[in-house]
Design a protein around this motif. Sequence first.
Motif, PDB file in Angstrom:
ATOM      1  N   PRO A  52     -57.371  66.832 -95.328  1.00 52.51           N
ATOM      2  CA  PRO A  52     -57.117  65.390 -95.268  1.00 52.51           C
ATOM      3  C   PRO A  52     -55.933  64.985 -95.868  1.00 52.51           C
ATOM      4  O   PRO A  52     -55.396  63.752 -95.511  1.00 52.51           O
ATOM      5  N   ALA A  53     -55.394  65.711 -96.855  1.00 57.67           N
ATOM      6  CA  ALA A  53     -54.088  65.313 -97.456  1.00 57.67           C
ATOM      7  C   ALA A  53     -53.147  65.282 -96.204  1.00 57.67           C
ATOM      8  O   ALA A  53     -51.991  64.430 -96.435  1.00 57.67           O
ATOM      9  N   VAL A  54     -52.821  66.235 -95.502  1.00 62.56           N
ATOM     10  CA  VAL A  54     -52.044  66.207 -94.374  1.00 62.56           C
ATOM     11  C   VAL A  54     -52.202  64.929 -93.334  1.00 62.56           C
ATOM     12  O   VAL A  54     -51.070  64.153 -93.083  1.00 62.56           O
ATOM     13  N   HIS A  55     -53.575  64.710 -93.089  1.00 63.22           N
ATOM     14  CA  HIS A  55     -53.632  63.457 -92.100  1.00 63.22           C
ATOM     15  C   HIS A  55     -53.402  62.111 -93.013  1.00 63.22           C
ATOM     16  O   HIS A  55     -52.576  61.393 -92.459  1.00 63.22           O
ATOM     17  N   GLY A  56     -53.460  62.242 -94.142  1.00 66.28           N
ATOM     18  CA  GLY A  56     -53.114  60.990 -94.939  1.00 66.28           C
ATOM     19  C   GLY A  56     -51.672  60.816 -95.033  1.00 66.28           C
ATOM     20  O   GLY A  56     -51.025  59.726 -95.093  1.00 66.28           O
ATOM     21  N   PHE A  57     -50.913  62.011 -95.368  1.00 69.89           N
ATOM     22  CA  PHE A  57     -49.529  61.857 -95.639  1.00 69.89           C
ATOM     23  C   PHE A  57     -48.967  61.187 -93.926  1.00 69.89           C
ATOM     24  O   PHE A  57     -48.193  60.449 -93.891  1.00 69.89           O
ATOM     25  N   LEU A  58     -49.432  62.023 -92.718  1.00 73.06           N
ATOM     26  CA  LEU A  58     -49.150  61.438 -91.536  1.00 73.06           C
ATOM     27  C   LEU A  58     -49.377  60.022 -91.176  1.00 73.06           C
ATOM     28  O   LEU A  58     -48.725  59.533 -90.628  1.00 73.06           O
ATOM     29  N   ASP A  59     -50.667  59.538 -91.719  1.00 75.57           N
ATOM     30  CA  ASP A  59     -50.955  58.270 -91.424  1.00 75.57           C
ATOM     31  C   ASP A  59     -49.984  57.445 -92.199  1.00 75.57           C
ATOM     32  O   ASP A  59     -49.638  56.438 -91.543  1.00 75.57           O
ATOM     33  N   THR A  60     -49.479  57.571 -93.403  1.00 79.16           N
ATOM     34  CA  THR A  60     -48.664  56.705 -94.066  1.00 79.16           C
ATOM     35  C   THR A  60     -47.238  56.732 -93.441  1.00 79.16           C
ATOM     36  O   THR A  60     -46.712  55.649 -93.280  1.00 79.16           O
ATOM     37  N   VAL A  61     -46.728  57.954 -93.058  1.00 80.12           N
ATOM     38  CA  VAL A  61     -45.579  57.929 -92.373  1.00 80.12           C
ATOM     39  C   VAL A  61     -45.658  57.031 -91.253  1.00 80.12           C
ATOM     40  O   VAL A  61     -44.672  56.084 -91.145  1.00 80.12           O
ATOM     41  N   ARG A  62     -46.665  57.246 -90.612  1.00 74.83           N
ATOM     42  CA  ARG A  62     -46.852  56.279 -89.208  1.00 74.83           C
ATOM     43  C   ARG A  62     -47.036  54.845 -89.345  1.00 74.83           C
ATOM     44  O   ARG A  62     -47.016  53.928 -88.504  1.00 74.83           O
ATOM     45  N   GLU A  63     -47.551  54.442 -90.671  1.00 77.84           N
ATOM     46  CA  GLU A  63     -47.568  52.990 -91.000  1.00 77.84           C
ATOM     47  C   GLU A  63     -46.234  52.415 -90.664  1.00 77.84           C
ATOM     48  O   GLU A  63     -46.280  51.243 -90.074  1.00 77.84           O
ATOM     49  N   GLY A  64     -45.144  52.900 -91.082  1.00 70.08           N
ATOM     50  CA  GLY A  64     -43.848  52.269 -91.023  1.00 70.08           C
ATOM     51  C   GLY A  64     -42.945  52.962 -89.712  1.00 70.08           C
ATOM     52  O   GLY A  64     -42.034  52.103 -89.324  1.00 70.08           O
ATOM     53  N   GLN A  65     -43.384  53.898 -89.236  1.00 68.46           N
ATOM     54  CA  GLN A  65     -42.681  54.723 -88.335  1.00 68.46           C
ATOM     55  C   GLN A  65     -43.580  54.977 -87.086  1.00 68.46           C
ATOM     56  O   GLN A  65     -43.689  56.391 -86.855  1.00 68.46           O
ATOM     57  N   PRO A  66     -44.143  53.993 -86.309  1.00 63.75           N
ATOM     58  CA  PRO A  66     -45.348  54.376 -85.605  1.00 63.75           C
ATOM     59  C   PRO A  66     -45.077  55.373 -84.160  1.00 63.75           C
ATOM     60  O   PRO A  66     -45.724  55.872 -83.786  1.00 63.75           O
ATOM     61  N   THR A  67     -43.943  55.131 -83.779  1.00 63.88           N
ATOM     62  CA  THR A  67     -43.380  55.917 -82.622  1.00 63.88           C
ATOM     63  C   THR A  67     -42.167  56.829 -82.876  1.00 63.88           C
ATOM     64  O   THR A  67     -41.766  57.278 -81.782  1.00 63.88           O
ATOM     65  N   VAL A  68     -41.486  56.758 -83.998  1.00 60.87           N
ATOM     66  CA  VAL A  68     -40.217  57.763 -84.163  1.00 60.87           C
ATOM     67  C   VAL A  68     -40.957  59.278 -83.905  1.00 60.87           C
ATOM     68  O   VAL A  68     -42.021  59.565 -84.440  1.00 60.87           O
TER      69      VAL A  68
END
Length: 395
Positions: free
Chosen positions: A255-271
């Motif tokens: 879950p921590a990995v998922h949350g980390f990636l979710d947060t990154v994708r909030e601001g950088q959704p397609t990078v």
Amino acid sequence: MHSTEQDWISTPLTADLVRGALELERTARGVLPHRLPARARAQCADGQLAMAESQPSGVRLVFRTRATAVELDTLPTKRAYVGAPPRPDGVYDLVVDGRLAGQGSVSGGDTLTIDMTTGTAENRPGPVGTLRFTGMPAGTKTVEIWLPHNETTELVALRTDALVEPAPAAGRKVWLHHGSSISHGSDAASPTTTWPALAAARGGVELINLGLGGGALLDPFTARVLRDTPADLISVKIGINVVNTDLMRLRAFAPAVHGFLDTVREGQPTVPLLVVSPILCPIHEDTPGPSAPDLSALSAGRLRFRAAGDPAERASGKLTLRVIRDELARIVEERAAEDPNLHHLDGRALYGEADSAELPLPDALHPDAATHRRIGERFARLAFTAGGPLAGSDL
């Protein structure tokens, strides 16, 4: 011989001359580059993280000038480990028009003495020192001074024998990378020869290095920094610090990995976002953490680490590198079904069994200079070349 004062032109050390830092803190004597902004730093009181983020891995002064001589006054913080041999002074790399043109060090500075057996540290203040490069080629050129990747460096003054102006952006893609002490630079020979710096040079990209020694721990504030820092390409190298700090169990990790990636994708959704699992580290492949200093080696004047966990503890969810690699591969495969710009790289493709036999990790945790070069070359080939997960149309 030191030139007279009137021979030199002093240039204020402002943000437009500094690349690779996310914040410049004004201090009593100058400016201190930070790789984590104040809001992130305020959310963690860990001294190891504070030390790591203030060590300017990937941070460099960049300017255009006709100068043939440059002086940089700095206040370094030297690290000393009780019982271990003295560490060499940090190295500054001078790069002129893309080529290494000189190296130097600054003596003096503050000294941070760390006792790994007690976890305590003591700071002793020292004097400002001066780095000097002369004999640079005549004519207008782009000059880069890469700061020591492993030595906190307060910038005090910049002097040249000709005017300085900020270098225009080169138009390269910005690569934002986060990882552990290995990404930070560990025992690389110099700041331009950490594996991320080597990979960036080969890939023709502009590096922002958020490799944090001991600090790749899936911290939410780090994810927010990745989310909020403009970038064209992002990579995160996850695993070794989670094991060697014995920070979390398997139940918390995924879950921590998922949350980390979710947060990154909030601001950088397609990078393009590349998740890199740990390189081979034999002591922690099947033995959980924490890592601990090998006291027998320390008594012989060598710094070496051992795995202090028990392999039997895997049954209760303690993490090893093999477990983490499997989890990361699974998580990325699941998420990539809805996120086509998310990719995975097994760290053993960068440094695996055959490499370990040829170039073993000297302290059982960190790669040496030759291994940094190998990892950098392999990452550039696997990630940045045509068809790679971080390859752009113009790379």
